[in-house]
Enzyme design. Sequence first.
Site, PDB file in Angstrom:
ATOM      1  N   ASP A  49      60.136  38.261  -4.440  1.00 49.56           N
ATOM      2  CA  ASP A  49      61.104  38.551  -3.370  1.00 49.56           C
ATOM      3  C   ASP A  49      62.142  37.424  -3.303  1.00 49.56           C
ATOM      4  OD1 ASP A  49      62.198  39.766  -1.077  1.00 49.56           O
ATOM      5  OD2 ASP A  49      60.782  38.780   0.286  1.00 49.56           O
ATOM      6  N   GLU A  82      67.555  36.699  -5.110  1.00 51.16           N
ATOM      7  CA  GLU A  82      69.003  36.927  -5.394  1.00 51.16           C
ATOM      8  C   GLU A  82      69.686  35.651  -5.872  1.00 51.16           C
ATOM      9  OE1 GLU A  82      67.385  37.878  -2.521  1.00 51.16           O
ATOM     10  OE2 GLU A  82      67.056  39.844  -3.389  1.00 51.16           O
ATOM     11  N   ASP A 140      65.373  45.708   2.005  1.00 49.35           N
ATOM     12  CA  ASP A 140      65.097  45.908   3.426  1.00 49.35           C
ATOM     13  C   ASP A 140      65.874  47.083   4.004  1.00 49.35           C
ATOM     14  OD1 ASP A 140      63.455  43.792   3.133  1.00 49.35           O
ATOM     15  OD2 ASP A 140      64.772  42.342   4.113  1.00 49.35           O
TER      16      ASP A 140
HETATM   17  O1  MIG Z   1      63.533  37.481   4.849  1.00 47.90           O
HETATM   18  O2  MIG Z   1      58.578  38.135   3.005  1.00 47.90           O
HETATM   19  O3  MIG Z   1      62.546  42.359   1.462  1.00 47.90           O
HETATM   20  O4  MIG Z   1      59.925  43.136   1.922  1.00 47.90           O
HETATM   21  O5  MIG Z   1      58.469  41.669   3.843  1.00 47.90           O
HETATM   22  C1  MIG Z   1      62.498  38.377   4.750  1.00 47.90           C
HETATM   23  C2  MIG Z   1      59.050  38.832   4.128  1.00 47.90           C
HETATM   24  C3  MIG Z   1      61.736  38.105   3.487  1.00 47.90           C
HETATM   25  C4  MIG Z   1      62.145  40.291   2.575  1.00 47.90           C
HETATM   26  C5  MIG Z   1      61.551  41.426   1.816  1.00 47.90           C
HETATM   27  C6  MIG Z   1      60.483  42.069   2.647  1.00 47.90           C
HETATM   28  C7  MIG Z   1      59.432  41.061   3.012  1.00 47.90           C
HETATM   29  C8  MIG Z   1      60.079  39.891   3.752  1.00 47.90           C
HETATM   30  N1  MIG Z   1      61.140  39.300   2.940  1.00 47.90           N
END
Ligand code: MIG
Length: 770
Positions: free
Chosen positions: A408, A411, A482
């Site tokens: 995650d 980017e 998200d």
């Molecule tokens: O800023 O790890 O898209 O699936 O639950 C949030 C917490 C960070 C973004 C991800 C989401 C995840 C969440 N993450």
Amino acid sequence: MTTDSFDFTDSNQQVQVVSGNKSMTFSVIKPEIVQVFQDYGKSTHSYAVEGDKTIDTKYAVSKDGDVITIKTDALMVKVDPQLHVDVYDADNHPLVVHYNGQRESINQNIDAAHKKIVRSEGHEVAAIDEASDTYYEVLNQLDDDEQFYGLGGKTGFLNKRGYEYDNWNTDEPRPHIESFTHLYKSIPILFGIKQGHPYGLFFDNTYRSHFDLGKESSKYYVYSADDGNLNYYILGGATLKDVVADYTYLTGVVPLPQRWMLGYQQSRWGYSMDQSRVEEIVDKFEQYHLPLEAVHFDIDYMKGYRVFTWDTDKFADPKAFLMSLRKRGVRVIPILDPGVKQDDDYDIYQEGLKKGYFAKNKDGSVYINRVWPGKSAFPDFGNPDVRKWWGKHCKFLLDNGAAGIWTDMNEPATFDGDMPDDVVMTDEDQPSTAKMMHNVYGHNMAKATYNGIKDATGKRPYVITRAAYAGTQKYSTVWTGDNQSLWHHLQMSIPQLCNLGMSGFSYAGTDIGGFSADTTPELLTRWVEAALFSPLFRNHSALQVRNQEPWVFGKQVLDIYRKFLHLRYRFIPYLYDCFHNETQDGLPVMRALVLNYPDDKTVRNMNDEYMVGDNVLVAPIVQQGQTARAVYLPKGQWIALDTGVEYTGETTILANVPIDKLPIFIKKNTLLPWGQEVEHISDQPDKTMTFRLFGDAATYTHYQDDGVDFNYQNGEYNEYAVSVDAAGNCQVKLNHHGYDGQYQTVKVQLNDRLVTFKYDDQSAAYVLAD
Ligand code: MIG
């Protein structure tokens, strides 16, 4: 300019066209693919295209006055002294034609300083600086009859015409709407259908880039880039499918997943704050007889969000706990973020620091920004050594029983402002900057994670990444980030997944139920229905929003939810076959109708139906309160799955769709493998397989392997040729390539009877059982 200075050289499928002091290289990759390249002195390493894709191809180059023509059996590429490029197909239909007029910029009266002010207030202005020295653009004519697809998982509708998009990976927490130009992924593949003729343009450039697809003007469309070489591939072919296959030929297909990866997965940010909460979730799935393959562990399982740690205050013995879940058929997928906490007592940080593995500021100091762990450093994933290092550490999670890794925030997302363009990173063996490496940051993180899992386990790795570039499909599944529990986002999930599929990402999904905001019983129900064939099938939600497990809204929702999970499992052998086919033909599993029926104008803008492979059509309800809908059926005869009623296509029917129904239509004369209603997908070979006939006669090829490791690449797989003729005669032929888990029993369900075959050891064939 006189034509004297306009000429070409030609060697080994590379045609260099020279005009005055400029030159452009055309590489014939295969009859349907020509690469256009102009060297602006930037890196030529491709993250998307691995290895040399060039195939010996017959082609001819000629010069006729002011036009140089490169001709293959599929494409005709014409170049003029301005180095403008026009492309025609084999029958001389224009595919890509340079636009000779002036741009009619909407922003023409706004100078750079004003744009900056407008942007700083949060308004969208094209994120590209046209005034920079490195800026370039490709301007092509737009036909009245021209549609666009692809571009990965952008917001909005299936047909991208009339909108603009940026390629700059961005964590976007606001509700995703169709005016947003960019999200987490940059997949610069554009498919077009011009006057009915398909083509593709793949711009393999990782720098910030932009597509204006008829927003500025209806006369032209534009690809523009902030920097990088001019480097694009022209893709041609007789059909849109051929063109999509050209693209996956270049950038790779999704490797065969493990079988369980196609089953149902449950996730929520917060589950892994507490071992007993995880247990409760797994208990409830058992108690309610709901299939479940995996629970995802969000950032809370880590020690202070330090990657490659496990918080033993929350999980006393993670390995024992994960093994206990595994015994119950449930796997755990922990998350990893790229940010490594800046903490002198933390071995991963120390190691990365010592080895120089983090991205740096221009002055050589480690670049720091804030993410979940607080101040953090960012692994320089463009460096192969860093990828190996990261991959090796993944073993920690796998040794503790993790069955995959969710990546995650890659980017990369940063809390204290964007990472500046001049942050120093590595481009394989060359120094580079974030300006070039930003859009492949997630790609390289996913690749590192994939290889780490493969090395540690020898199994087909399961990686889920949020950020991606073209080609990331070789290493990871993706989810669309998200989304929110909004009907609009349920609607958008279909074009998003269909465009991801055309863009190589056959294995993708959305957060079922919606991530942010509060779902409703009706929305959750319609979402699990609409997502029934979503290749990645995961319910995920944010901290603090309303719970959205299948049972929280009472018996009606639970019963419907369970019914559809069971139906999904019926289709898992079919989905697995679709994935096998995808590795062979490069075509997606979940498909926009336009891919299967490109000549049917009705489907070119169709956002609320999709197909699975060639023969299954799905028309879910994606509107609040709706219990009936129009369903367009394309050419052919179609059979409704639940009623068996037959319809003639090229017509729109009205389907009655109460809350517990999902309209599914099977193309007449199709055989489908029909899986079992299990609660967990087993790693053991199935003993029985059933095929269901829809219509009067059909043939089907079914693929089988162990569904786990890479032995199929050494020939350990089987194929089954199943057929039923019009007189109802069934045949099952085993093509044993070396997998010894062949079914003991194969059943074929005809309209009026069930035919059973037994495997006969002696003849190594299926014989009718009496
Ligand atoms: O800023 O790890 O898209 O699936 O639950 C949030 C917490 C960070 C973004 C991800 C989401 C995840 C969440 N993450």
